[in-house]
Scaffold this active site. Structure first.
Site, PDB file in Angstrom:
ATOM      1  N   TYR A 147       0.800  -1.216   0.000  1.00 21.18           N
ATOM      2  CA  TYR A 147       0.000   0.000   0.000  1.00 21.18           C
ATOM      3  C   TYR A 147       0.836   1.271   0.000  1.00 21.18           C
ATOM      4  O   TYR A 147       2.039   1.238   0.149  1.00 21.18           O
ATOM      5  CB  TYR A 147      -1.083   0.011   1.064  1.00 21.18           C
ATOM      6  CG  TYR A 147      -0.754  -0.179   2.521  1.00 21.18           C
ATOM      7  CD1 TYR A 147      -1.758  -0.609   3.380  1.00 21.18           C
ATOM      8  CD2 TYR A 147       0.489   0.072   3.066  1.00 21.18           C
ATOM      9  CE1 TYR A 147      -1.521  -0.779   4.737  1.00 21.18           C
ATOM     10  CE2 TYR A 147       0.734  -0.097   4.417  1.00 21.18           C
ATOM     11  CZ  TYR A 147      -0.262  -0.519   5.246  1.00 21.18           C
ATOM     12  OH  TYR A 147      -0.026  -0.685   6.581  1.00 21.18           O
ATOM     13  N   GLU A 148       0.147   2.388  -0.272  1.00 20.82           N
ATOM     14  CA  GLU A 148       0.784   3.682  -0.558  1.00 20.82           C
ATOM     15  C   GLU A 148       1.613   3.617  -1.847  1.00 20.82           C
ATOM     16  O   GLU A 148       2.623   4.291  -2.005  1.00 20.82           O
ATOM     17  CB  GLU A 148       1.675   4.149   0.600  1.00 20.82           C
ATOM     18  CG  GLU A 148       1.008   4.161   1.960  1.00 20.82           C
ATOM     19  CD  GLU A 148      -0.107   5.185   2.085  1.00 20.82           C
ATOM     20  OE1 GLU A 148      -0.410   5.868   1.095  1.00 20.82           O
ATOM     21  OE2 GLU A 148      -0.678   5.302   3.169  1.00 20.82           O
ATOM     22  N   GLY A 149       1.156   2.787  -2.779  1.00 24.70           N
ATOM     23  CA  GLY A 149       1.903   2.558  -4.016  1.00 24.70           C
ATOM     24  C   GLY A 149       2.847   1.399  -3.799  1.00 24.70           C
ATOM     25  O   GLY A 149       3.640   1.401  -2.851  1.00 24.70           O
TER      26      GLY A 149
END
Length: 603
Positions: A410-412
């Site tokens: 997550y968060e890219g």
């Protein structure tokens, strides 16, 4: 440091660490925490040890209610609104303090780390940075105090890394008073107890999505899927959210129409560095447990802490935590200094924060990748040290490993962030914000020149290590400079080359941060006082040089041939050669023996 002082420092712009030397006195380290920050740290640690750590078993049983209760208590103590201005019922502290709270509240369980990060970061910051004054006054005080909780609805079944491809629609009513939002969002953290959502939807056939503030009202076309069955973060509420003609007042549009993609990307800059710092105390706690277990566990009539194989693991675990700490707080202070400068120049609070996070987006991506992988490796080694017991759910290593796994997604994803870090640096160079061309040309000239036979004098502490950092930067400039020259705008299509270049960039930044911290503290506290910290900086650099060598060779042979390839490979050998090769076994043994003698993570 006050605003007047911070403006006098020659603060490097984002990405400039690669082409300019940083003075160790200009970096911020955890040893520089103010008394107020130390008190905040102690307060958070006490809260975690009292409310979270003893309840680890309950979190693994998917006790979502407990997560909500802990979050409410955190709100009552002010932990959810550390950086929120006092006018919106926050504590109005600086960004370093925000990082500090995020660091120490996140170590006991990934469930709280995720809930906290989703709420204070992507759940609150978009309104604080992009909201109107009316929106801020209406929502931020509730979010800052834990009266309400926020969630962030961006991801869809067909829109993950390609965030702008979402199909959720927002249709303006005939009277122009509200939008009707319809669509499906997935993997929404805090969905089960959120009072408000930041929702991204497309208006008509707009090129870019638009952001909306949507209050959670089940009678307004909002329904939820069941709690997701996940590998880790078991007590983090993660559900699908469905919007079926959900009416949202036009005044709840966040920023301007079509500005949603920009909001989403800039919110992720904050989220990435906060995710990185949220990995640190988890590493400290895992290392602490591993040290204690290795001292207690006896095999062949000897505590396993005495065995070289275990010493190697403990030393690497502690080193990665200490280095991650060094890099995170270095970047946090850079961001805060830039905020202070913008405020002193008349920028609004929102603009100052927004532009400063954007300025250091490269560093945020670097930290996200490095620290998320370090906690995964740390917990994996923790399991190995525990042996069979490590694989058991009755010990904390198993849940630590499972919780750590999501951080690389997550968060890219880490792959996206690797390519972003290099891509953003190239774009900064094209805009003239970072001079890569000049230094890259100097490196190219150096490759064709005659190497100096004169041996440098490395009499000062860490002087050879600093020289090595300078050479690692040359490796990146050599590889990336040649790649840009060869592929131009098509470079982004060569993903494996970008990934290799990113690893060189990441290892250089992390190693430099460690060297600068060790140098600064050795200068003020004495070499003997900081000898273990110096050893950790040296150990990390040794590993970084190996990684850079492998990745640079991989990159070079992928696009260079013949004489050009031979010349670059010779340059690589020159740029990664120590004059005085460190004794890596002695470094690991010394660090591990310090840990086991203290019977804890002690750095």
């Amino acid at each position: 440091m006050n605003t007047e002082q911070s403006t006098k420092i020659d603060i490097l712009r984002g990405g400039q660490f690669l082409v300019k030397e940083t003075d160790c006195n200009d970096v911020f380290t955890p040893e520089d925490f103010s008394e107020e920050q130390k008190m905040m740290k102690d307060s958070v640690k006490e809260f975690v040890d009292r409310e979270i750590w003893p309840n680890k078993e309950e979190f693994e049983k998917k006790n979502y209610k407990l997560t909500e209760e802990i979050m409410k208590k955190a709100g009552e103590l002010g932990f959810l609104g550390v950086t929120v201005p006092e006018e919106y019922d926050g504590l109005g502290m600086d960004f370093i303090s925000t990082m500090l709270v995020c660091d120490y509240i996140s170590g006991a369980t990934g469930s709280i780390a995720t809930a906290f990060g989703a709420h204070t970061g992507i759940g609150t910051m978009p309104i604080l940075l992009y909201g109107t004054e009316e929106q801020k006054k209406k929502y931020i005080p509730k979010l800052a105090t834990g009266e309400w909780f926020g969630a962030y609805c961006l991801t869809e079944p067909d829109a993950g890394s390609d965030a702008n491809s979402g199909k959720t629609k927002a249709v303006l009513s005939k009277d122009g008073k509200y939008y009707s939002i319809s669509g499906q969002k997935m993997w929404i953290s805090n969905a089960g107890f959120a009072n408000m959502f930041i929702v991204f939807a497309r208006i008509e056939d707009d090129k870019y999505i638009t952001g909306f503030i949507v209050e959670n009202d089940p009678e307004n076309g909002i329904t939820f899927g069941e709690e997701e069955k996940k590998l880790g973060i078991h007590a983090s509420s993660t559900r699908q959210v469905f919007f079926n003609d959900t009416k949202v007042p036009v005044e709840n549009m966040l920023s301007e129409r079509g500005n949603g993609f920009k909001i989403a990307m800039n919110a992720l800059n904050v989220g990435r560095i906060k995710l990185a710092v949220a990995s640190l105390d988890a590493q400290r706690r895992v290392t602490d447990l591993a040290v204690k277990y290795s001292n207690d566990r006896v095999q062949f009539k000897t505590p396993i802490a005495k065995f070289g194989a275990i010493k190697s693991k403990l030393a690497e675990m502690a080193t990665s935590a200490w280095v991650g700490e060094s890099a995170n707080y270095r970047a946090a202070k850079n961001i805060q200094d830039r905020i202070d400068i913008r405020l002193s120049e008349g920028s609004s609070y929102s603009e100052a924060e927004l532009k400063s996070f954007e300025e250091y987006a490269i560093e945020c991506s670097i930290l996200k990748v490095a620290c998320s992988e370090d906690i995964q490796n740390c917990s994996d080694q923790g399991i190995q040290i525990y042996g069979g017991m490590g694989f058991s759910a009755d010990t904390p290593m198993e849940s630590a490993w499972r919780d750590a796994r999501i951080a690389r997604i997550y968060e890219g994803t880490n792959e996206i962030n690797r390519m972003l870090s290099v891509g953003m640096l190239v774009k900064k160079a094209m805009k003239g914000h970072v001079d890569l061309l000049g230094p890259a040309m100097k490196v190219a000239d150096e490759l064709t020149g005659i190497p100096s036979m004169e041996k440098p004098d490395f009499a000062d502490v860490l002087s050879e290590e600093k020289a090595m950092i300078a050479k690692l930067k040359k490796v990146f400039l050599m590889v990336a400079g040649s790649a840009v020259q060869k592929f131009g705008p098509d470079l982004e299509e060569h993903q494996q080359l970008l990934l290799a270049a990113a690893d060189i960039l990441i290892e250089t930044y992390m190693a430099e941060s460690a060297i600068l911290r060790a140098e600064k503290n050795a200068n003020r506290y004495g070499i003997e006082n900081q000898k273990y910290q110096i050893k950790m900086a040296q150990l990390y650099l040794y590993n970084a040089v190996d990684t850079v060598t492998i990745k640079a060779k991989e990159g070079i042979v992928s696009f260079a041939e013949g004489d050009e390839q031979r010349m670059m490979l010779m340059g690589l050998k020159r740029f990664t050669k120590y004059q005085n090769q460190p004794n890596v076994v002695e470094l690991r043994n010394s660090i591990a023996e310090k840990l086991t003698s203290e019977n804890k993570y002690c750095f």
